[in-house]
Design a protein around this motif. Sequence first.
Motif, PDB file in Angstrom:
ATOM      1  N   LEU A  61      59.905  18.671  22.061  1.00 13.94           N
ATOM      2  CA  LEU A  61      60.068  19.066  23.451  1.00 13.94           C
ATOM      3  C   LEU A  61      60.857  17.979  24.166  1.00 13.94           C
ATOM      4  CD1 LEU A  61      56.598  20.592  24.370  1.00 13.94           C
ATOM      5  CD2 LEU A  61      58.644  21.711  23.563  1.00 13.94           C
ATOM      6  N   LYS A 120      56.738  18.193  29.459  1.00 11.55           N
ATOM      7  CA  LYS A 120      56.723  18.030  27.996  1.00 11.55           C
ATOM      8  C   LYS A 120      55.305  17.806  27.454  1.00 11.55           C
ATOM      9  CE  LYS A 120      59.541  14.543  28.267  1.00 11.55           C
ATOM     10  NZ  LYS A 120      59.788  14.519  29.714  1.00 11.55           N
ATOM     11  N   SER A 168      56.101  15.455  21.966  1.00 11.72           N
ATOM     12  CA  SER A 168      56.550  15.306  23.347  1.00 11.72           C
ATOM     13  C   SER A 168      57.389  14.034  23.384  1.00 11.72           C
ATOM     14  CB  SER A 168      55.322  15.176  24.256  1.00 11.72           C
ATOM     15  OG  SER A 168      55.732  14.844  25.558  1.00 11.72           O
TER      16      SER A 168
END
Length: 160
Positions: free
Chosen positions: A4, A12, A72
């Motif tokens: 992400l 995220k 993330s």
Amino acid sequence: MIFLIGFMGSGKSTIAKMVSEKTKYPYIEMDQAIEEAEGMKIRDMFASKGEQYFRDKETEFLRHLKDEVVLSTGGGVILREENRVLLQEGTVVYLKAEWETIVERLTGDTDRPLWKGEDSEKKKRFDERLSLYEQAADVVIDVDQKTPEEIAEEVMGRLK
Ligand SMILES: Nc1ncnc2c1ncn2[C@@H]1O[C@H](COP(=O)(O)OP(=O)(O)OP(=O)(O)O)[C@@H](O)[C@H]1O
Ligand SMILES: O=C(O)C1=C[C@@H](O)[C@@H](O)[C@H](O)C1
Ligand SMILES: [Mg+2]
């Protein structure tokens, strides 16, 4: 691997946790993994070792990643071409937020070292990155005016 990407505050971390639950892939927070490996907060790393030192750690982290995870990433991961190439090992999902959405979410935040200074400076950083996020992305998801659940579902649908 599901990566992400997006500017600070785009969601995220929030969405990565939800996609991790849905896919059953482990969730990793890249900033946190680097902080743990270095035994130091990113803010302190920026202050004592400089931003480039942190950027090197980001690249090293991506080089060594091989398991199926939902990652993330750090907001600036797309700055280096080498990182953008390394991200191609997985599916790169860009959480695309309008500037107004970012400001709404991060106003009052003091934890992010690059979320400081004049609004014009922050907006410039945002504008400069837009095309890099687009370049790196396999999937682009507009996140404005959507709930986290809606966004996570949209990510799932686009992974198929
Ligand atoms: N779809 C959404 N709607 C409303 N608020 C949201 C949404 N997604 C995230 N938020 C909120 O916005 C803030 C920033 O989200 P989050 O921390 O997930 O972003 P991030 O991209 O991980 O930021 P950073 O890069 O700085 O770590 C949090 O307070 C989160 O609860
Ligand atoms: O946007 C950025 O350049 C950054 C975002 C954060 O996730 C951290 O990775 C760090 O503060 C740098
Ligand atoms: Mg985050």
